[in-house]
Design an enzyme around this catalytic site. Structure first.
Site, PDB file in Angstrom:
ATOM      1  CE  LYS A  90      -0.820  70.153   8.253  1.00 51.04           C
ATOM      2  NZ  LYS A  90      -1.980  70.079   9.306  1.00 51.04           N
TER       3      LYS A  90
ATOM      4  CE1 TYR B 269      -1.297  69.140  12.360  1.00 48.12           C
ATOM      5  CE2 TYR B 269      -0.719  66.805  11.745  1.00 48.12           C
ATOM      6  CZ  TYR B 269      -1.504  67.996  11.681  1.00 48.12           C
ATOM      7  OH  TYR B 269      -2.698  67.679  11.446  1.00 48.12           O
TER       8      TYR B 269
END
Length: 304
Positions: free
Chosen positions: A167, A139
């Protein structure tokens, strides 16, 4: 052989579901999960930023994930964000997520201290090792975490066979191209910033994970469908409508998630408010919230 197709599409970031006293509500968590499944989303990203994870205990995060899985397991893709600000807690959440059958785990880097790349890599690999049979997604959100995912760190992380992608919530769309260039079709890259979903997909993102998807999933699904058909004009038109809604929601005094939860409440989906120090909505927000709700309804109504 990796099954990456299950990650390609619209994956709303799941909101924390509280009862009227501010405690995690298993019933509302299950209800909200079913609501989003019925909208046709590809999956859910659970216990991330939109899930207010940094303001919750490990036990609360486990309760949320368990109740999402009670409804969603085997129906849609579930990615569990397990990052905490220390390795041991993150490992515990990773092990728990794997034990109940999530498709992937994800984590931000450690926040506050600006650690060197080798320390961040060790943190992520330790978390991944705690869930050895589960895909791992990095992330990248440098504007909040205080550290960004660079090329060298990403290449280092790809040596871990469980790492399947990123992400990417950094603002430059260029970063999506950079990550795709490194790992190509052997990975997935998710667009993070909702305001540039269409741009991110055009740049090469395989799908999107976003904080405003859950309040207007129909619009993101429609934009993604238009892109799949090569109708860039329609996709652009939907993105403009999405952005106008986001700008209006962000103009409220209350925290964005509080505003979106109030919009959902107007639609009969009551998942509570937000947890302090996030600000609740105030009286002066209520008219703006009605405007936002109408903008969403009008935008959905204009879809073919």
């Amino acid at each position: 052989m990796r099954n990456l197709e299950k990650y390609k599409g619209i994956i709303p970031a799941f909101y924390a579901c509280y009862d009227d006293e501010g405690k995690i509500s298993p019933e509302r968590t299950q209800m909200f999960t079913q609501y989003l499944i019925d909208k046709g989303v590809k999956g859910l990203y659970v216990c991330g930023s939109s899930g207010e994870c940094i303001y919750q205990s490990k036990e609360e995060r486990k309760i949320t994930l368990e109740n999402v899985m009670k409804v969603a397991k085997g129906k849609i893709t579930i990615i569990a964000h397990v990052g905490c600000n220390n390795t041991r807690d993150s490992e515990e959440l990773a092990e728990h997520a794997e034990s109940i059958g999530v498709d992937a785990i994800a984590s931000i880097p450690p926040i506050y201290f600006h650690l060197p790349d080798y320390s961040i890599a060790e943190y992520w690999n330790d978390i991944s090792n705690a869930a050895p049979n589960t895909d791992f997604i990095i992330y990248n959100i440098p504007q909040l975490a205080g550290v960004g995912l660079g090329i060298n760190l990403y290449k280092q992380m790809l040596k871990n066979p469980r790492v399947i992608g990123v992400k990417n919530s950094s603002m430059p769309v260029q970063d999506i191209q950079m990550f795709k260039d490194i790992s190509g079709d052997e990975s997935v890259v998710f667009n993070g910033p909702d305001e540039q979903f269409v741009a991110g997909r055009i740049m090469g993102a395989d799908g999107g994970i976003g904080g405003t998807y859950a309040v207007m999933p129909e619009l993101f699904l429609a934009a993604d469908k238009a892109l799949g058909k090569g109708d860039l004009k329609k996709a652009q038109d939907i993105q403009y409508k999405i952005n106008r809604i986001i700008y209006e929601m962000c103009s409220c005094h209350g925290n964005l998630y509080g505003v979106m939860k109030e919009i959902l409440k107007e639609k009969g989906i009551n998942i509570g408010g937000v947890r302090k120090p996030l600000s609740s909505i105030v009286e002066s927000d209520k008219n703006k919230i009605k405007i936002c709700s109408k903008l969403i309804d009008d935008a959905i109504g204009s879809l073919d």
